[in-house]
Write a protein that holds these residues in place. Sequence first.
Motif, mmCIF file in Angstrom:
data_model
loop_
_atom_site.group_PDB
_atom_site.id
_atom_site.type_symbol
_atom_site.label_atom_id
_atom_site.label_comp_id
_atom_site.label_asym_id
_atom_site.label_seq_id
_atom_site.Cartn_x
_atom_site.Cartn_y
_atom_site.Cartn_z
ATOM 1 N N GLU A 16 0.816 -1.202 0.000
ATOM 2 C CA GLU A 16 0.000 0.000 0.000
ATOM 3 C C GLU A 16 0.858 1.263 0.000
ATOM 4 O OE1 GLU A 16 -2.245 -3.420 1.585
ATOM 5 O OE2 GLU A 16 -0.377 -2.530 2.250
ATOM 6 N N VAL A 17 1.943 1.248 0.762
ATOM 7 C CA VAL A 17 2.850 2.396 0.766
ATOM 8 C C VAL A 17 3.399 2.613 -0.641
ATOM 9 C CG1 VAL A 17 5.072 3.268 1.615
ATOM 10 C CG2 VAL A 17 3.441 2.236 3.217
ATOM 11 N N TRP A 57 8.844 6.099 3.687
ATOM 12 C CA TRP A 57 7.488 6.033 4.233
ATOM 13 C C TRP A 57 7.216 4.738 4.971
ATOM 14 C CZ3 TRP A 57 4.557 9.750 5.613
ATOM 15 C CH2 TRP A 57 4.774 11.012 5.059
ATOM 16 N N ARG A 58 7.833 3.651 4.573
ATOM 17 C CA ARG A 58 7.709 2.411 5.368
ATOM 18 C C ARG A 58 8.328 2.625 6.746
ATOM 19 N NH1 ARG A 58 10.398 -2.318 2.678
ATOM 20 N NH2 ARG A 58 10.156 -3.145 4.776
ATOM 21 N N THR A 59 9.433 3.343 6.792
ATOM 22 C CA THR A 59 10.069 3.638 8.071
ATOM 23 C C THR A 59 9.187 4.547 8.913
ATOM 24 O OG1 THR A 59 12.261 3.363 7.087
ATOM 25 C CG2 THR A 59 12.152 4.575 9.166
ATOM 26 N N ILE A 60 8.649 5.592 8.301
ATOM 27 C CA ILE A 60 7.776 6.537 9.010
ATOM 28 C C ILE A 60 6.515 5.843 9.517
ATOM 29 C CG2 ILE A 60 6.280 8.573 8.681
ATOM 30 C CD1 ILE A 60 9.250 9.252 8.899
ATOM 31 N N MET A 61 5.960 4.978 8.711
ATOM 32 C CA MET A 61 4.679 4.358 9.058
ATOM 33 C C MET A 61 4.813 3.115 9.932
ATOM 34 S SD MET A 61 2.229 6.157 7.877
ATOM 35 C CE MET A 61 0.882 4.992 8.080
ATOM 36 N N PHE A 62 5.788 2.280 9.639
ATOM 37 C CA PHE A 62 5.837 0.967 10.285
ATOM 38 C C PHE A 62 7.170 0.653 10.958
ATOM 39 C CE2 PHE A 62 2.808 0.683 6.713
ATOM 40 C CZ PHE A 62 1.658 0.470 7.442
ATOM 41 N N GLY A 63 8.154 1.544 10.779
ATOM 42 C CA GLY A 63 9.454 1.325 11.408
ATOM 43 C C GLY A 63 10.287 0.232 10.781
ATOM 44 N N ASP A 64 9.863 -0.282 9.608
ATOM 45 C CA ASP A 64 10.581 -1.416 9.022
ATOM 46 C C ASP A 64 11.172 -1.133 7.646
ATOM 47 O OD1 ASP A 64 8.332 -1.346 7.399
ATOM 48 O OD2 ASP A 64 7.767 -3.429 7.738
#
Length: 134
Positions: A16-17, A57-64
């Motif tokens: 989705e990101v 954005w994966r880092t911002i949203m999910f930390g991964d």
Amino acid sequence: MQNQDDNKKDILGEEEVTQVIHTFYERVQVDEKLGPIFNDVVKIDWPSHLPVMVQFWRTIMFGDGGYQRNPLMAHMKWTSEVRMDEQKFQHWLDLFHSTIDELFSGPNADLMKMRSANMATMLPRRIKEFQNLS
């Protein structure tokens, strides 16, 4: 906050990101205000930039996502060529939010919009502070 739309799912992970980022930057490339900045001034290498933005954005949203760069410095290097003011960031934000809203609905979609709004507020202020120190 937006109500959950039965026809839209929430942002749940990388798939989705990636959809948000790719759709958003397709729009940026043809946007009359942002397109010339990204395409003509900064001359973004889209094939290499998009995976970095997904990672961010994966880092911002999910930390991964594993993003470890400095977004302020990434924007700072263009301030001599592009006046990066609150209006440009607001336009970026409006386009980003409309992209999210068209594709997704739910708590994570709302969270992505909130975090992007925080960035669109913080980045121009930090750029201005940095320039005042120089």
